[in-house]
Enzyme design. Structure first.
Site, short mmCIF file in Angstrom:
data_model
loop_
_atom_site.label_atom_id
_atom_site.label_comp_id
_atom_site.label_asym_id
_atom_site.label_seq_id
_atom_site.Cartn_x
_atom_site.Cartn_y
_atom_site.Cartn_z
CG ASP A 143 20.41 8.81 -10.66
OD1 ASP A 143 19.36 9.38 -10.30
OD2 ASP A 143 20.82 8.86 -11.84
CB SER A 144 16.78 6.59 -12.14
OG SER A 144 17.27 7.81 -12.67
CE1 TYR B 33 14.63 3.57 -11.01
CE2 TYR B 33 15.09 4.77 -8.99
CZ TYR B 33 15.21 3.63 -9.75
OH TYR B 33 15.90 2.56 -9.25
N GLY B 34 11.52 9.06 -13.32
CA GLY B 34 10.69 10.28 -13.28
C GLY B 34 9.25 10.08 -13.71
CB CYS C 16 17.43 9.61 -8.10
SG CYS C 16 16.04 9.64 -9.21
CG ASN C 17 15.89 16.06 -7.35
OD1 ASN C 17 15.42 16.89 -6.58
ND2 ASN C 17 17.13 16.11 -7.78
CD GLU D 260 19.19 9.87 -19.92
OE1 GLU D 260 18.53 9.15 -20.69
OE2 GLU D 260 19.19 9.75 -18.69
CB CYS E 79 16.10 16.91 -12.52
SG CYS E 79 16.39 15.50 -13.59
CB THR E 80 20.40 13.57 -11.57
OG1 THR E 80 19.42 13.03 -12.49
CG2 THR E 80 20.24 12.94 -10.22
CG HIS E 81 19.57 14.04 -16.41
ND1 HIS E 81 19.35 13.20 -15.36
CD2 HIS E 81 19.70 13.26 -17.52
CE1 HIS E 81 19.36 11.95 -15.79
NE2 HIS E 81 19.57 11.96 -17.10
N1 DGL Z 1 17.47 10.97 -11.73
C1 DGL Z 1 16.17 11.50 -12.05
C2 DGL Z 1 15.86 12.67 -11.12
O1 DGL Z 1 16.74 13.32 -10.57
C3 DGL Z 1 16.07 11.92 -13.49
C4 DGL Z 1 16.08 10.76 -14.46
C5 DGL Z 1 14.92 9.82 -14.29
O2 DGL Z 1 13.77 10.23 -14.49
O3 DGL Z 1 15.17 8.68 -13.93
O4 DGL Z 1 14.71 12.95 -10.90
#
Ligand code: DGL
Length: 269
Positions: free
Chosen positions: A11-12, A43-44, A74-75, A155, A187-189
């Site tokens: 993941d990011s 990463y988003g 990560c999406n 976060e 999204c992961t969060h």
């Molecule tokens: N992990 C990213 C996602 O699922 C979210 C956090 C990021 O933007 O890096 O898209």
């Protein structure tokens, strides 16, 4: 490929621990190797080319660890780098991402519905959810909305306070999502605010969480390909990050739901 080989997950950053935890629950005997690219998050908001370059380097690391499967937790990385990674890794491991399992689930289970998707700018601007879902099932109406403030908000630990509610209300009240019957948390969060999202809709919209759906998809894949680790022992997991701070260590517990020991791994100079 050996059944006892580990499962790589990346993941990011630490958000992908929601996916890692769902995998651990579904597959307690597997050995997990997690890599969170905390040096480069988020990463988003990054370009496709930049995310692809990071993803290839991380895939190399996970291949060196002998992983049988690499899960793109990560999406944003799934949207940007899935095709490239599949080609790059080829027969060395299987790539599974968090978007395909959800697309399949929605196309099969939400027949004829109007479905909303929320995610980062990278994920939503890629158009991958609407295109993939409607290509599998033309009866679907899919509307995607970028909700970039949710990641930093979560976060910061703003989950249940007034600011969090205002931001959630503002995004979910957007006309794009009018009339949806199901909502994909792309999204992961977002699993961390699933209750708040559900409450916004007074439980009238089905909330679809890709962490559990991906874990079930992975389990089916391992069973069908005779790759399930048949050891009776509990799996041994390691969690690497490209940058380590107190705040990452603190958030890790929040996302994984139990204590996690993060190890710094210098993948970049
Ligand atoms: N992990 C990213 C996602 O699922 C979210 C956090 C990021 O933007 O890096 O898209």
């Amino acid at each position: 490929m050996q059944k006892s080989a580990p499962i790589g997950i990346f993941d990011s950053g630490i958000g992908g621990l929601t996916v890692a935890h769902a995998i651990k629950n579904a597959l307690p005997n597997e050995n997990l190797i997690y890599f969170g690219d905390t040096a480069h998050l988020p990463y988003g908001d990054k370009s496709t080319a930049t995310i692809q370059a990071y993803a290839v380097k991380i895939a190399d690391f996970l291949l060196q660890q002998g992983c049988k499967v690499i899960v793109i937790a990560c999406n944003s990385a799934s949207a940007a780098a899935n095709e490239l990674l599949k080609e790059y890794v080829a027969s060395r491991a299987t790539i599974i991402n968090v978007i395909e399992p959800m697309v399949k689930h929605v196309a099969e289970k939400c027949e004829g519905q109007s479905v909303g998707v929320i995610g980062t700018k990278q994920t939503v601007n890629s158009g991958i959810y609407p295109a993939s879902i409607t290509s599998l099932n033309a009866s679907m109406h899919v509307k995607a909305l970028a909700t970039p403030l949710l990641v930093p908000m979560i976060e910061e630990g703003f989950l249940h306070n007034r600011i969090a509610h205002d931001i959630i209300d503002k995004y979910l009240g957007d006309a794009t999502l009018d009339g949806i019957e199901s909502l994909v948390l792309g999204c992961t969060h977002y699993p961390l605010i699933k209750k708040e999202i559900s409450a916004y809709y007074k439980d009238g919209v089905k909330i679809l969480d890709s962490s559990t759906i991906t874990a079930e998809f992975l389990k089916d894949f391992l069973v069908n390909n005779e790759l399930l680790n048949d050891s009776e022992e509990q799996g041994h997991d390691r969690f690497f990050v490209s940058d380590l701070t107190d705040s990452f260590a603190h958030s890790a517990k929040l996302f994984f739901g139990e204590p996690v020991v993060l190890e710094k791994y210098q993948l970049w100079e």
